[in-house]
Motif scaffolding. Structure first.
Motif, mmCIF file in Angstrom:
data_model
loop_
_atom_site.group_PDB
_atom_site.id
_atom_site.type_symbol
_atom_site.label_atom_id
_atom_site.label_comp_id
_atom_site.label_asym_id
_atom_site.label_seq_id
_atom_site.Cartn_x
_atom_site.Cartn_y
_atom_site.Cartn_z
ATOM 1 N N ILE A 1 38.863 -19.963 4.781
ATOM 2 C CA ILE A 1 38.602 -20.974 3.741
ATOM 3 C C ILE A 1 40.056 -21.729 3.435
ATOM 4 O O ILE A 1 41.144 -20.753 2.944
ATOM 5 C CB ILE A 1 38.150 -20.494 2.485
ATOM 6 N N PRO A 2 40.207 -22.927 4.129
ATOM 7 C CA PRO A 2 41.367 -23.590 3.818
ATOM 8 C C PRO A 2 42.081 -23.949 2.536
ATOM 9 O O PRO A 2 42.968 -24.452 2.369
ATOM 10 C CB PRO A 2 41.575 -24.470 4.931
ATOM 11 N N GLU A 3 41.052 -24.051 1.727
ATOM 12 C CA GLU A 3 41.120 -24.894 0.144
ATOM 13 C C GLU A 3 40.975 -23.861 -0.921
ATOM 14 O O GLU A 3 40.134 -22.931 -0.593
ATOM 15 C CB GLU A 3 40.279 -26.057 0.155
ATOM 16 N N GLU A 4 41.434 -24.212 -1.996
ATOM 17 C CA GLU A 4 41.270 -23.508 -3.192
ATOM 18 C C GLU A 4 39.864 -23.649 -3.834
ATOM 19 O O GLU A 4 39.315 -24.621 -3.683
ATOM 20 C CB GLU A 4 42.203 -23.917 -4.263
ATOM 21 N N MET A 5 39.418 -22.562 -4.477
ATOM 22 C CA MET A 5 38.186 -22.945 -4.975
ATOM 23 C C MET A 5 38.212 -22.100 -6.530
ATOM 24 O O MET A 5 38.770 -21.063 -6.457
ATOM 25 C CB MET A 5 37.045 -21.885 -4.251
ATOM 26 N N LEU A 6 37.385 -22.747 -7.226
ATOM 27 C CA LEU A 6 37.211 -22.080 -8.597
ATOM 28 C C LEU A 6 35.410 -22.105 -8.935
ATOM 29 O O LEU A 6 35.109 -22.813 -9.037
ATOM 30 C CB LEU A 6 37.934 -23.030 -9.730
ATOM 31 N N VAL A 7 35.232 -20.890 -9.261
ATOM 32 C CA VAL A 7 33.867 -20.438 -9.224
ATOM 33 C C VAL A 7 33.655 -19.670 -10.880
ATOM 34 O O VAL A 7 34.384 -18.851 -11.149
ATOM 35 C CB VAL A 7 33.381 -19.517 -8.248
ATOM 36 N N MET A 8 32.765 -20.454 -11.606
ATOM 37 C CA MET A 8 32.727 -19.943 -12.825
ATOM 38 C C MET A 8 31.468 -19.094 -13.056
ATOM 39 O O MET A 8 30.391 -19.519 -12.645
ATOM 40 C CB MET A 8 32.775 -21.308 -13.988
ATOM 41 N N HIS A 9 31.583 -18.025 -13.960
ATOM 42 C CA HIS A 9 30.389 -17.265 -14.213
ATOM 43 C C HIS A 9 30.543 -17.078 -15.680
ATOM 44 O O HIS A 9 31.319 -16.667 -16.254
ATOM 45 C CB HIS A 9 30.382 -16.070 -13.320
ATOM 46 N N GLY A 10 29.333 -17.179 -16.396
ATOM 47 C CA GLY A 10 28.887 -16.781 -17.800
ATOM 48 C C GLY A 10 29.374 -17.988 -18.662
ATOM 49 O O GLY A 10 29.647 -17.670 -19.909
ATOM 50 N N PHE A 11 29.662 -19.234 -18.365
ATOM 51 C CA PHE A 11 30.143 -20.206 -19.312
ATOM 52 C C PHE A 11 28.918 -21.171 -19.579
ATOM 53 O O PHE A 11 28.015 -21.160 -18.996
ATOM 54 C CB PHE A 11 31.186 -21.180 -18.245
ATOM 55 N N THR A 12 29.282 -21.667 -20.942
ATOM 56 C CA THR A 12 28.149 -22.679 -21.353
ATOM 57 C C THR A 12 28.602 -23.911 -20.821
ATOM 58 O O THR A 12 29.867 -24.140 -20.455
ATOM 59 C CB THR A 12 28.031 -22.630 -22.673
ATOM 60 N N GLY A 13 28.016 -25.190 -20.938
ATOM 61 C CA GLY A 13 28.388 -26.449 -20.519
ATOM 62 C C GLY A 13 29.560 -26.768 -21.383
ATOM 63 O O GLY A 13 30.505 -27.256 -20.983
ATOM 64 N N ARG A 14 29.597 -26.326 -22.649
ATOM 65 C CA ARG A 14 30.726 -26.741 -23.765
ATOM 66 C C ARG A 14 31.938 -25.997 -23.182
ATOM 67 O O ARG A 14 32.946 -26.581 -23.256
ATOM 68 C CB ARG A 14 30.321 -26.462 -25.040
ATOM 69 N N ARG A 15 31.925 -24.807 -22.745
ATOM 70 C CA ARG A 15 33.088 -23.937 -22.308
ATOM 71 C C ARG A 15 33.541 -24.596 -21.284
ATOM 72 O O ARG A 15 34.920 -24.605 -20.904
ATOM 73 C CB ARG A 15 32.468 -22.573 -22.348
#
Length: 153
Positions: free
Chosen positions: A84-98
């Motif tokens: 994977i040549p690029e950075e990734m940010l994967v969110m878990h447990g977040f509400t839309g507001r957060r």
């Protein structure tokens, strides 16, 4: 499994160290968000296992028969991991507001935009991290193309 409030987690993958990483992690720490760095050798793990969702086992936690079967299945690819040549940010447990708070916090801190972002869902929790990368990369490219086409109109 949905995490309870205050149990948000970010799976963060970055193939190269930079000052951006420290700024990004500073925002996450201030927000009380747990961070799990995803290493290049973990890209074949499932998203659910990396996120610590019950029912998803990490590869090193497999039972001996499972490990032997998986070793046979990947024997032809021995030692070859997808990159994977690029950075990734994967969110878990977040509400839309957060999520909105996180994105605003990153902007305010001057963190350059992370192009490839996703949320852990029931559908993608069983995918490998690399498969998730392929899907969000493709979606990102489609969005950029649409924006480009709309700009010409």
């Amino acid at each position: 499994m949905i995490r309870k409030a205050g149990q948000e987690l970010v799976l963060y993958y970055n193939p190269e160290a930079s000052s951006k990483v420290m700024k990004l992690k500073g925002v996450l720490v201030r927000m009380g968000v747990r961070i799990r760095n995803v290493a290049p050798e973990q890209v074949t793990e499932t998203v659910g296992a990396l996120a610590g969702i019950s029912g998803y086992k990490r590869a090193e936690q497999e039972t001996a028969p499972d490990a032997a079967r998986n070793a046979e299945e990947t024997e032809s690819d021995a030692g070859v991991l997808p990159v994977i040549p690029e950075e990734m940010l994967v969110m878990h447990g977040f509400t839309g507001r957060r999520i909105d708070e996180l994105l605003l916090g990153l902007r305010k801190a001057g963190v350059p935009k992370v192009e490839l972002k996703a949320i852990v869902t029931e559908s993608n929790a069983g995918w490998t991290f690399y498969h998730l990368y392929e899907e969000i990369k493709e979606e990102h490219e489609r969005m950029k193309q649409m924006e480009k086409e709309q700009g010409k109109a």
